[in-house]
Design a protein around this motif. Structure first.
Motif: not given
Ligand code: EPZ
Length: 420
Positions: A305-328
């Motif tokens: 869901p697009t309504d969860m995109q922002a929350q996962f961008v925040a969470l991805a700052t804690q991941a060990d590596g590079v996350s790629r998130i696309e908003e369509r």
């Protein structure tokens, strides 16, 4: 104006009860316009968007009583059919009164909702579909002026793209139309399904509920006999709190949740290394040994869901590596990125696509909420940022999250609401 002051670094624990779905309650409240009787709706979240729509129903002449998440609503005395700019501009989902007013009264005026922070948010698909049912629609002075003096007539309608509130408006239009309406390429969100079930239980035959093709056998103008409604749990609130558990790498349990509705969110959290215990209406998230990066593309339900995109961008700052998130879905739904960068997040943005470089330490700072879900992302980041994070303009949050600071503090967070 109010802000939230968050002391970062606290682990969370315990249980949190998920509220009723704002995005299910809104169309359900609008649909009471085509009810012949008073309607009781339980498990309504007490958030600003709900109070705005309740106020609009009252402005039209309806009688309401909203107390401890239960709404009694009687629209038998509704006589007005104009939803004015001053109220519609504060909540674009007011567009949901368009079809029920038109179907019941044969005419109505609804202010064009206008855009919002995340995009232009057109309603052309709603209007085109209603015109195919015989409505005569003009746009004048910023208002949608719709007429169907002889009532709406069932039609075969194909949505060029999936639209949640567009499908909801047309389900309500079809319910009172003369004859059969078939909606192709309908949205599949759980909120659309609940509206269909409620209208079916009110006496309208609807085939294909839960599929992309809905066939509605209208009453020809006769109002409906609504049963008592229990609003489904809010799947976006649930996903947001799972991300609160994830970003602080804690174990927390959500209760009164519908696990089926948050499968896409849980799948992505599992990809990031989190584990779950899932039962009928409870979901427990367990810490990840190491938070892994994730790739996400937002899409219509049942996909991510697009309504969860922002929350996962925040969470991805804690991941060990590079996350790629696309908003369509929306053209401007990355306004949380600039604010997260103020906390030290390393995020590259390129049109509708971000790369989040994880494991950078976040440090508390003043940040600005810009829209409902972006603000929740800033709160999540504040939970893990070192020091104090102050999220300004939290009226955005109050539109869709009930008792947010109480719920987070009950889990062990340190969140304070302060007047600016
Ligand atoms: C609903 O908005 C939700 N709101 C939104 O949640 C959610 O982000 C959105 O669906 C997508 O899932 C409610 O349910 C009240 P759409 P809606 O019509 O119905 C384009 C939140 O955070 N489109 O499904 O307005 C549109 O621009 C809110 O709670 C047209 O082009 O969304 C978008 O790109 C934010 N013409 C796409 O379709 C139209 O006539 C999906 O929009 C209608 C839509």
């Amino acid at each position: 104006m109010y802000s939230l002051e968050i002391e970062g670094g606290e682990k969370l624990s315990g249980e949190l009860q998920v509220s009723g779905s704002k995005n299910s309650a809104l169309p359900l409240i609008a649909s009471t316009i085509i009810s012949k009787n008073s309607v009781s709706i339980n498990n309504i979240p007490d958030v600003v968007d709900i109070r705005t729509l309740v106020k609009l129903i009252e402005m039209l002449g309806g009688e309401t009583n909203f107390d401890s998440n239960r709404l009694e609503i009687n629209t038998s005395k509704v006589t007005k059919t104009k939803a004015t700019y001053d109220i519609v501009r504060t909540m674009r989902a007011s567009i949901l009164v368009l079809a029920p007013l038109l179907a019941r009264f044969g005419h109505c005026e609804v202010s064009l909702p206008g855009g919002c922070a995340i995009g232009s948010r057109p309603v052309d698909l709603h209007l085109k579909a209603l015109q195919e049912m015989g409505a005569v629609i003009e746009i004048e002075d910023g208002y949608i002026k719709a007429k169907a003096p002889d009532g709406l007539v069932g039609a075969e309608i194909t949505f060029e793209k999936k639209t949640v509130t567009g499908t909801e408006n047309l389900v309500m239009a079809g319910a009172l139309a003369q004859g059969k309406t078939t909606l192709f390429n309908s949205a599949l969100e759980p909120e659309v399904i609940q509206l269909c079930e409620v209208i079916r239980d009110a006496g309208v035959q609807i085939d294909g509920i839960g599929t992309e093709t809905l066939t509605i056998y209208g009453t020809g103008g006769e109002l409906l006999d609504f049963q008592t409604i229990d609003v489904i749990p809010d799947r976006i609130e649930a996903g947001t709190y799972l991300c609160a558990g994830a970003i602080t790498n804690s174990q927390i349990t959500l209760t009164s949740v519908e696990p089926k509705h948050i499968e896409a969110t849980i799948d992505k959290l599992e990809e990031m290394g989190f584990r779950f215990d899932i039962s009928e209406d409870r979901v427990t998230i367990f810490p990840a040994k190491k938070i892994k990066p994730v790739n996400i593309v937002t899409a219509e339900y049942p996909l991510f869901p697009t309504d969860m995109q922002a929350q996962f961008v925040a969470l991805a700052t804690q991941a060990d590596g590079v996350s790629r998130i696309e908003e369509r879905l929306f053209e401007n739904r990355f306004m949380h990125v600039n604010e997260l960068q103020r906390l030290g997040a390393e995020i590259d943005i390129d049109k509708n696509y971000v790369e989040v470089h994880g494991l950078g330490e976040l440090r508390g700072a003043d940040v600005m909420a810009t829209d409902l879900r972006a603000s929740s992302a800033l709160v999540l980041a504040g939970l893990v940022a070192t020091g104090t994070t102050k999220v300004h303009r939290i009226y955005h949050l109050d539109r869709g999250y009930e008792n947010l600071e109480e719920k987070l503090n009950a889990l062990g967070a340190k969140v304070k609401r302060i007047r600016d």
